[in-house]
Design an enzyme around this catalytic site. Structure first.
Site, PDB file in Angstrom:
ATOM      1  N   ASP A   7      -3.942   8.988   4.055  1.00 54.26           N
ATOM      2  CA  ASP A   7      -4.013   7.794   3.208  1.00 54.26           C
ATOM      3  C   ASP A   7      -4.744   6.742   4.040  1.00 54.26           C
ATOM      4  O   ASP A   7      -4.150   6.089   4.894  1.00 54.26           O
ATOM      5  CB  ASP A   7      -2.597   7.317   2.855  1.00 54.26           C
ATOM      6  CG  ASP A   7      -2.621   6.061   1.984  1.00 54.26           C
ATOM      7  OD1 ASP A   7      -3.559   5.910   1.190  1.00 54.26           O
ATOM      8  OD2 ASP A   7      -1.696   5.238   2.115  1.00 54.26           O
ATOM      9  N   GLU A  67      -6.813  10.722   0.179  1.00 50.25           N
ATOM     10  CA  GLU A  67      -6.625   9.885  -1.010  1.00 50.25           C
ATOM     11  C   GLU A  67      -7.901   9.093  -1.251  1.00 50.25           C
ATOM     12  O   GLU A  67      -8.428   8.431  -0.362  1.00 50.25           O
ATOM     13  CB  GLU A  67      -5.417   8.949  -0.853  1.00 50.25           C
ATOM     14  CG  GLU A  67      -5.221   8.101  -2.087  1.00 50.25           C
ATOM     15  CD  GLU A  67      -3.781   7.769  -2.410  1.00 50.25           C
ATOM     16  OE1 GLU A  67      -2.860   8.504  -1.994  1.00 50.25           O
ATOM     17  OE2 GLU A  67      -3.577   6.747  -3.091  1.00 50.25           O
ATOM     18  N   ASP A 140       2.517   4.206   3.552  1.00 46.85           N
ATOM     19  CA  ASP A 140       1.330   4.983   3.927  1.00 46.85           C
ATOM     20  C   ASP A 140       1.701   6.403   4.323  1.00 46.85           C
ATOM     21  O   ASP A 140       0.972   7.353   4.080  1.00 46.85           O
ATOM     22  CB  ASP A 140       0.619   4.319   5.116  1.00 46.85           C
ATOM     23  CG  ASP A 140       0.579   2.816   4.978  1.00 46.85           C
ATOM     24  OD1 ASP A 140      -0.464   2.304   4.583  1.00 46.85           O
ATOM     25  OD2 ASP A 140       1.617   2.179   5.242  1.00 46.85           O
TER      26      ASP A 140
END
Lengths: 162, 162
Positions: A7, A67, A140
């Protein structure tokens, strides 16, 4: 197969490595890479780059699940995230592993069955599905595990239908 | 002082190195780095990274002047440009040179005296100010020389007022 979920972000990049086999995926390691907002952006990107190369070398994943950057309100922040995601892609290419990108909606659909699931729901389902006691870490970290789980699930679905 | 101007992009990154002294800045080298749209984004970012490191090593600039990503209509393209600009920042940090970012408006104001100048006007003024016969190359090349010229001008203005 080891899947590295990322992420991306400049201040915080969440990471999670899942060992994916026939049963429940196992968390090999997970955490957050930090850089200091006091440093200039180029130095922070260089630090993130070194940390990611080291993480990949230490954990030897076969694939990076990333992501995809998504623009909400804050465009300046989206640009910063896009730079960090470019650094993640670079580290993967330099390490010889492929990158699969997933949108936030795809991750939520895969993990929670609901593309509009909120962060708390995603974190809760990630910890239940990975049989973790709880996911106390920052969002996160949960998001990184979620994108890794999403990729693990998608690759098993692709295997099952092919 | 050698100034490396960069107009970042994944398919085309314009570059221009100016030798800046007391007189008219001299073009040391200028061109465009290409990557193939047929390759996956991570490989293309890795190629751009290698090319930029090589360019910096060969030309030894003291500073990188980088055109700041600006979102117009195409958000997906802006994300791609942001990734390429992150790679440029990384290459600068790894080479130990500072990065100065300038918005497209600041570049146009510095070079053409008009923040709304169009690409043709900018290219025409860049070639006149650098005493070039003509700037026949792609717009990325003119834009890279323009941001280098903008930085050269700004640093001389800062010197003059300090």
């Amino acid at each position: 197969m080891f899947v590295l979920g990322i992420d991306p972000g400049l201040t915080r990049t969440g990471f999670g490595v899942l060992a994916v086999g026939r049963g429940v995926p196992r968390v090999v390691t997970a955490g957050v890479l930090h850089t200091s907002p006091d440093d200039p952006a180029p130095q922070r990107l260089a630090e993130l780059h070194r940390d990611l190369l080291e993480l990949i070398e230490e954990t030897s994943p076969q694939v990076m699940a990333l992501e995809r950057v998504f623009i909400r309100r804050n465009i300046t922040n989206a640009m910063t995230v896009a730079r960090a995601s470019g650094i993640a892609m670079l580290a993967a290419a330099e390490s010889g592993i492929p990158v699969r990108e997933y949108t936030p909606t795809a991750v939520k659909l895969a993990v929670a069955g609901d593309g509009n699931a909120d962060k708390a729901q995603v974190a809760s389902l990630v910890s239940r599905r990975l049989r973790l006691e709880a996911l106390d870490g920052p969002a996160d970290l949960a998001d990184a595990l979620a994108v890794a789980l999403c990729h693990a699930q998608q690759s098993r679905i692709e295997e099952a239908v092919s």
